[in-house]
Design a protein around this motif. Structure first.
Motif, short mmCIF file in Angstrom:
data_model
loop_
_atom_site.label_atom_id
_atom_site.label_comp_id
_atom_site.label_asym_id
_atom_site.label_seq_id
_atom_site.Cartn_x
_atom_site.Cartn_y
_atom_site.Cartn_z
N GLY A 144 0.85 -1.19 0.00
CA GLY A 144 0.00 0.00 0.00
C GLY A 144 0.88 1.23 0.00
N ILE A 145 0.81 2.05 -1.05
CA ILE A 145 1.71 3.18 -1.26
C ILE A 145 0.97 4.49 -0.98
N HIS A 146 1.70 5.41 -0.36
CA HIS A 146 1.17 6.74 -0.08
C HIS A 146 2.28 7.75 -0.36
N LEU A 147 2.02 8.71 -1.26
CA LEU A 147 3.00 9.76 -1.57
C LEU A 147 2.23 11.06 -1.78
N GLU A 148 2.33 11.97 -0.81
CA GLU A 148 1.64 13.26 -0.87
C GLU A 148 2.66 14.39 -0.84
N ASP A 149 2.14 15.63 -0.88
CA ASP A 149 3.02 16.79 -0.97
C ASP A 149 3.97 16.93 0.21
N GLY A 150 3.61 16.51 1.41
CA GLY A 150 4.50 16.62 2.56
C GLY A 150 5.64 15.61 2.55
N GLN A 151 5.61 14.69 1.61
CA GLN A 151 6.64 13.65 1.53
C GLN A 151 7.66 13.92 0.43
N ILE A 152 7.57 15.09 -0.17
CA ILE A 152 8.47 15.49 -1.26
C ILE A 152 9.04 16.85 -0.94
N ASP A 153 10.36 16.98 -1.06
CA ASP A 153 11.01 18.26 -0.85
C ASP A 153 11.85 18.56 -2.09
N ILE A 154 11.67 19.76 -2.64
CA ILE A 154 12.37 20.16 -3.87
C ILE A 154 13.23 21.37 -3.57
N ARG A 155 14.50 21.27 -3.89
CA ARG A 155 15.46 22.37 -3.69
C ARG A 155 16.12 22.68 -5.02
N VAL A 156 16.33 23.96 -5.28
CA VAL A 156 16.92 24.38 -6.56
C VAL A 156 18.09 25.31 -6.33
N GLY A 157 18.97 25.37 -7.32
CA GLY A 157 20.11 26.28 -7.29
C GLY A 157 21.21 25.81 -6.37
N SER A 158 22.31 26.53 -6.41
CA SER A 158 23.48 26.14 -5.61
C SER A 158 23.27 26.38 -4.12
N ASP A 159 22.32 27.26 -3.76
CA ASP A 159 22.03 27.50 -2.35
C ASP A 159 20.93 26.59 -1.80
N GLY A 160 20.33 25.76 -2.64
CA GLY A 160 19.31 24.83 -2.19
C GLY A 160 18.04 25.50 -1.71
N GLU A 161 17.58 26.50 -2.46
CA GLU A 161 16.34 27.19 -2.08
C GLU A 161 15.14 26.31 -2.39
N SER A 162 14.11 26.43 -1.58
CA SER A 162 12.91 25.63 -1.73
C SER A 162 12.14 26.04 -2.98
N ALA A 163 11.64 25.05 -3.71
CA ALA A 163 10.78 25.31 -4.86
C ALA A 163 9.32 25.24 -4.41
N PHE A 164 8.44 25.86 -5.16
CA PHE A 164 7.01 25.84 -4.88
C PHE A 164 6.42 24.57 -5.49
N LEU A 165 5.82 23.69 -4.67
CA LEU A 165 5.15 22.48 -5.15
C LEU A 165 3.67 22.80 -5.32
N ASP A 166 3.19 22.74 -6.54
CA ASP A 166 1.80 23.05 -6.85
C ASP A 166 0.94 21.81 -6.60
N TRP A 167 0.42 21.70 -5.39
CA TRP A 167 -0.35 20.51 -5.01
C TRP A 167 -1.68 20.45 -5.75
N ARG A 168 -2.21 21.59 -6.20
CA ARG A 168 -3.50 21.61 -6.90
C ARG A 168 -3.38 20.96 -8.28
N ASN A 169 -2.25 21.13 -8.94
CA ASN A 169 -2.05 20.55 -10.27
C ASN A 169 -1.36 19.19 -10.25
N SER A 170 -0.78 18.82 -9.14
CA SER A 170 -0.05 17.56 -9.05
C SER A 170 -0.99 16.38 -8.82
N GLN A 171 -0.55 15.22 -9.27
CA GLN A 171 -1.31 13.98 -9.09
C GLN A 171 -0.50 13.08 -8.16
#
Length: 176
Positions: A61-88
């Motif tokens: 039984g698999i569960h993967l939601e927005d709180g289980q994913i972290d996205i960082r961008v750039g050399s400083d590791g800044e947080s990216a915006f995760l669009d939960w409304r458009n994501s599946q």
């Protein structure tokens, strides 16, 4: 030393989740299907996929939601915006043997940070948390941007390489 996966690599789970594997792949610029979120104004949207495959004999039984994913961008590791409304996401889905489930996720970040994207996931399998794993890649480059610790076998993702690896493992040590 812990080494991140390259976007596209499979990560195998061990112990109680043996036979389960996951990968982050398909990292590319893409507009979301239901329109842009106001919070992403001035940012560039991108899409990626998280695929879970079951090679075990029983289902998980698999569960993967927005709180289980972290996205960082750039050399400083800044947080990216995760669009939960458009994501599946994958919410309470049973992945049976020899089957896959894929989440399609949309995120947004400043364009100058997209050359280095780090995506960390942590699945919940049968109501238990798994280990966290990290994938590194980039958008808009001819070659993926990966840290010094990149796995040397990342180029071995073709079907032929997988068949060769399987045959070598079946033959055992010392077989030629």
């Amino acid at each position: 030393m812990y080494e991140p996966n390259v976007v596209g690599d499979w990560q195998e789970y061990e112990d109680e989740h043996a036979g389960l594997r996951v990968r982050v792949h398909g990292l590319e610029k893409a507009e979301p299907p239901r329109g842009r979120d106001d919070a992403a104004e001035g940012l560039i949207y991108f899409r990626f996929r998280v695929t879970i495959e079951n090679r075990a004999a029983e289902h998980f039984g698999i569960h993967l939601e927005d709180g289980q994913i972290d996205i960082r961008v750039g050399s400083d590791g800044e947080s990216a915006f995760l669009d939960w409304r458009n994501s599946q996401f994958i919410e309470g889905f049973d992945v049976y043997p020899l089957r896959r489930a894929t989440a399609v996720l949309f995120a947004a970040a400043a364009e100058d940070g997209l050359s280095q994207v780090d995506i960390q996931t942590q699945l919940k399998v049968d109501d238990e948390w798994t280990d966290r794993y990290l994938w590194s890649g980039g958008i808009g480059l001819h070659e993926p941007v990966v840290g010094v610790c990149a796995r040397a076998d990342s180029a071995m993702e073709s079907i032929a390489a997988q068949v060769t690896s399987f045959l070598e493992s079946e033959a055992g040590p010392g077989a030629s």
